[in-house]
Design a protein around this motif. Structure first.
Motif, PDB file in Angstrom:
ATOM      1  N   ALA A 187       0.851  -1.243  -0.302  1.00 30.98           N
ATOM      2  CA  ALA A 187       0.173  -0.155  -0.038  1.00 30.98           C
ATOM      3  C   ALA A 187       1.021   0.964   0.188  1.00 30.98           C
ATOM      4  O   ALA A 187       0.763   1.752  -0.849  1.00 30.98           O
ATOM      5  CB  ALA A 187      -0.964  -0.042   1.335  1.00 30.98           C
ATOM      6  N   ILE A 188       2.103   1.426   0.766  1.00 29.93           N
ATOM      7  CA  ILE A 188       2.603   2.434   0.742  1.00 29.93           C
ATOM      8  C   ILE A 188       3.331   2.144  -0.746  1.00 29.93           C
ATOM      9  O   ILE A 188       3.461   3.909  -1.133  1.00 29.93           O
ATOM     10  CB  ILE A 188       3.388   2.138   1.787  1.00 29.93           C
ATOM     11  N   ALA A 189       4.001   1.335  -1.161  1.00 29.91           N
ATOM     12  CA  ALA A 189       4.479   1.308  -2.240  1.00 29.91           C
ATOM     13  C   ALA A 189       3.748   2.239  -3.438  1.00 29.91           C
ATOM     14  O   ALA A 189       4.569   2.735  -4.537  1.00 29.91           O
ATOM     15  CB  ALA A 189       5.696  -0.029  -1.925  1.00 29.91           C
ATOM     16  N   ALA A 190       2.502   1.978  -3.667  1.00 31.94           N
ATOM     17  CA  ALA A 190       2.038   2.072  -4.582  1.00 31.94           C
ATOM     18  C   ALA A 190       1.619   3.745  -4.453  1.00 31.94           C
ATOM     19  O   ALA A 190       1.200   4.702  -5.166  1.00 31.94           O
ATOM     20  CB  ALA A 190       0.622   1.297  -4.372  1.00 31.94           C
ATOM     21  N   ALA A 191       1.030   3.803  -2.918  1.00 38.50           N
ATOM     22  CA  ALA A 191       0.935   5.454  -3.152  1.00 38.50           C
ATOM     23  C   ALA A 191       2.455   6.070  -3.178  1.00 38.50           C
ATOM     24  O   ALA A 191       1.819   7.258  -3.709  1.00 38.50           O
ATOM     25  CB  ALA A 191       0.572   5.374  -1.682  1.00 38.50           C
ATOM     26  N   VAL A 192       3.407   5.702  -2.690  1.00 43.09           N
ATOM     27  CA  VAL A 192       4.840   7.200  -2.923  1.00 43.09           C
ATOM     28  C   VAL A 192       5.532   5.770  -4.363  1.00 43.09           C
ATOM     29  O   VAL A 192       6.522   5.125  -3.534  1.00 43.09           O
ATOM     30  CB  VAL A 192       5.025   7.200  -2.626  1.00 43.09           C
ATOM     31  N   PRO A 193       5.411   5.282  -5.638  1.00 44.58           N
ATOM     32  CA  PRO A 193       5.967   4.359  -6.822  1.00 44.58           C
ATOM     33  C   PRO A 193       7.936   4.733  -6.666  1.00 44.58           C
ATOM     34  O   PRO A 193       8.482   4.504  -6.927  1.00 44.58           O
ATOM     35  CB  PRO A 193       5.713   4.645  -7.859  1.00 44.58           C
ATOM     36  N   ASP A 194       8.011   5.981  -5.907  1.00 46.75           N
ATOM     37  CA  ASP A 194       9.351   6.153  -6.721  1.00 46.75           C
ATOM     38  C   ASP A 194       9.934   6.770  -4.725  1.00 46.75           C
ATOM     39  O   ASP A 194      11.232   7.106  -4.726  1.00 46.75           O
ATOM     40  CB  ASP A 194       9.862   7.803  -7.181  1.00 46.75           C
ATOM     41  N   ALA A 195       9.225   6.452  -4.211  1.00 42.65           N
ATOM     42  CA  ALA A 195       9.727   6.230  -2.401  1.00 42.65           C
ATOM     43  C   ALA A 195      11.265   4.735  -2.913  1.00 42.65           C
ATOM     44  O   ALA A 195      10.742   3.888  -3.475  1.00 42.65           O
ATOM     45  CB  ALA A 195       9.608   6.159  -1.572  1.00 42.65           C
ATOM     46  N   THR A 196      12.221   5.571  -1.832  1.00 42.25           N
ATOM     47  CA  THR A 196      12.819   3.656  -1.975  1.00 42.25           C
ATOM     48  C   THR A 196      12.814   3.385   0.068  1.00 42.25           C
ATOM     49  O   THR A 196      12.581   3.545   1.078  1.00 42.25           O
ATOM     50  CB  THR A 196      14.321   4.664  -1.692  1.00 42.25           C
ATOM     51  N   GLU A 197      13.621   2.509  -0.143  1.00 42.87           N
ATOM     52  CA  GLU A 197      13.092   1.333   0.959  1.00 42.87           C
ATOM     53  C   GLU A 197      14.338   0.988   1.693  1.00 42.87           C
ATOM     54  O   GLU A 197      15.990   0.984   1.441  1.00 42.87           O
ATOM     55  CB  GLU A 197      12.469   0.187   0.695  1.00 42.87           C
ATOM     56  N   GLY A 198      14.259   1.318   3.175  1.00 42.05           N
ATOM     57  CA  GLY A 198      15.557   0.990   3.955  1.00 42.05           C
ATOM     58  C   GLY A 198      15.455   0.371   5.482  1.00 42.05           C
ATOM     59  O   GLY A 198      13.987   0.290   5.968  1.00 42.05           O
ATOM     60  N   ILE A 199      16.193   0.756   5.711  1.00 44.46           N
ATOM     61  CA  ILE A 199      16.007   0.247   7.337  1.00 44.46           C
ATOM     62  C   ILE A 199      16.327   1.991   7.769  1.00 44.46           C
ATOM     63  O   ILE A 199      17.824   2.383   7.831  1.00 44.46           O
ATOM     64  CB  ILE A 199      17.330  -1.126   7.869  1.00 44.46           C
ATOM     65  N   SER A 200      15.329   2.119   9.580  1.00 40.27           N
ATOM     66  CA  SER A 200      14.830   3.860  10.030  1.00 40.27           C
ATOM     67  C   SER A 200      14.588   3.016  11.202  1.00 40.27           C
ATOM     68  O   SER A 200      13.540   2.451  11.576  1.00 40.27           O
ATOM     69  CB  SER A 200      14.111   4.337   9.621  1.00 40.27           C
ATOM     70  N   TYR A 201      15.530   3.303  12.491  1.00 31.19           N
ATOM     71  CA  TYR A 201      15.193   2.709  13.845  1.00 31.19           C
ATOM     72  C   TYR A 201      14.514   1.411  14.355  1.00 31.19           C
ATOM     73  O   TYR A 201      13.992   1.019  14.640  1.00 31.19           O
ATOM     74  CB  TYR A 201      14.256   3.602  13.876  1.00 31.19           C
ATOM     75  N   SER A 202      15.935   0.549  13.196  1.00 33.99           N
ATOM     76  CA  SER A 202      15.402  -0.895  13.146  1.00 33.99           C
ATOM     77  C   SER A 202      14.213  -1.116  12.827  1.00 33.99           C
ATOM     78  O   SER A 202      13.960  -2.361  13.062  1.00 33.99           O
ATOM     79  CB  SER A 202      15.646  -1.263  14.387  1.00 33.99           C
ATOM     80  N   MET A 203      13.797  -0.476  11.666  1.00 34.66           N
ATOM     81  CA  MET A 203      13.021  -1.517  10.901  1.00 34.66           C
ATOM     82  C   MET A 203      12.426  -1.040  10.273  1.00 34.66           C
ATOM     83  O   MET A 203      13.766   0.192   9.227  1.00 34.66           O
ATOM     84  CB  MET A 203      11.243   0.134  12.058  1.00 34.66           C
TER      85      MET A 203
END
Length: 121
Positions: free
Chosen positions: A28-44
Motif C-alpha cells: 500500500a505504501i509503495a503504491a502510494a509513493v512509487p518513487d520512494a526508496t526502502e531501507g531500515i530506520s530505527y531498526s524498522m
C-alpha cells in the motif's frame, strides 16, 4: 537483540501472519509513493523520499504498526483513524482485521505533501 540490516532480513524474521500483514502494508505504501526508496530506520523497515524519512512500519506480537514520522499526519486524519491511533506517532492495526488500504495511502500521501512543503521552504 540483533538489528536488521535490510527490509528483506527484517521480513524474514517474522512469522507467516506478521509477514503477510507487513507485505500488505508495504504494498500500500509503495503504491502510494512509487518513487520512494526502502531501507531500515530505527531498526524498522522504512520508506524514504528524496533522502528524507517518509514512514516506518513494524510487526509486534499482537499487532503491526505504521509510523508516519509526523504527529501532524495523525492529527489531520484523527477522525478517520479512530481507535487505530495508540500513541503520539503510532497507528496500530490488528492482524485479524482487514487493512484499510485506502486510508494507508491517504496517510502516506499526506506525509509526502508535508515533506514537499518543507522542501519548498
Amino acid at each position: 537483540m540483533q538489528k536488521p540490516t535490510s527490509v528483506k532480513q527484517y521480513l524474514s524474521w517474522q512469522d507467516d501472519s506478521q509477514r503477510a500483514a507487513l507485505d500488505g502494508l508495504r504494498a500500500a505504501i509503495a503504491a502510494a509513493v512509487p518513487d520512494a526508496t526502502e531501507g531500515i530506520s530505527y531498526s524498522m523497515p522504512a520508506f524514504q523520499l528524496g533522502g528524507k524519512g517518509l514512514v516506518c512500519y513494524a510487526a509486534f506480537k499482537d499487532h503491526f504498526s505504521l509510523f508516519p514520522m509526523s504527529t501532524a499526519v495523525i492529527g489531520k486524519h484523527a477522525k478517520e483513524l479512530g481507535t487505530h491511533v495508540t500513541g503520539k506517532g503510532t497507528i496500530r492495526f490488528e492482524y485479524d482485521e482487514r487493512l484499510p488500504v485506502g486510508l494507508v495511502k491517504k496517510l502516506v500521501k499526506t506525509r509526502v505533501a508535508e515533506l514537499e512543503a518543507k522542501q519548498r521552504r
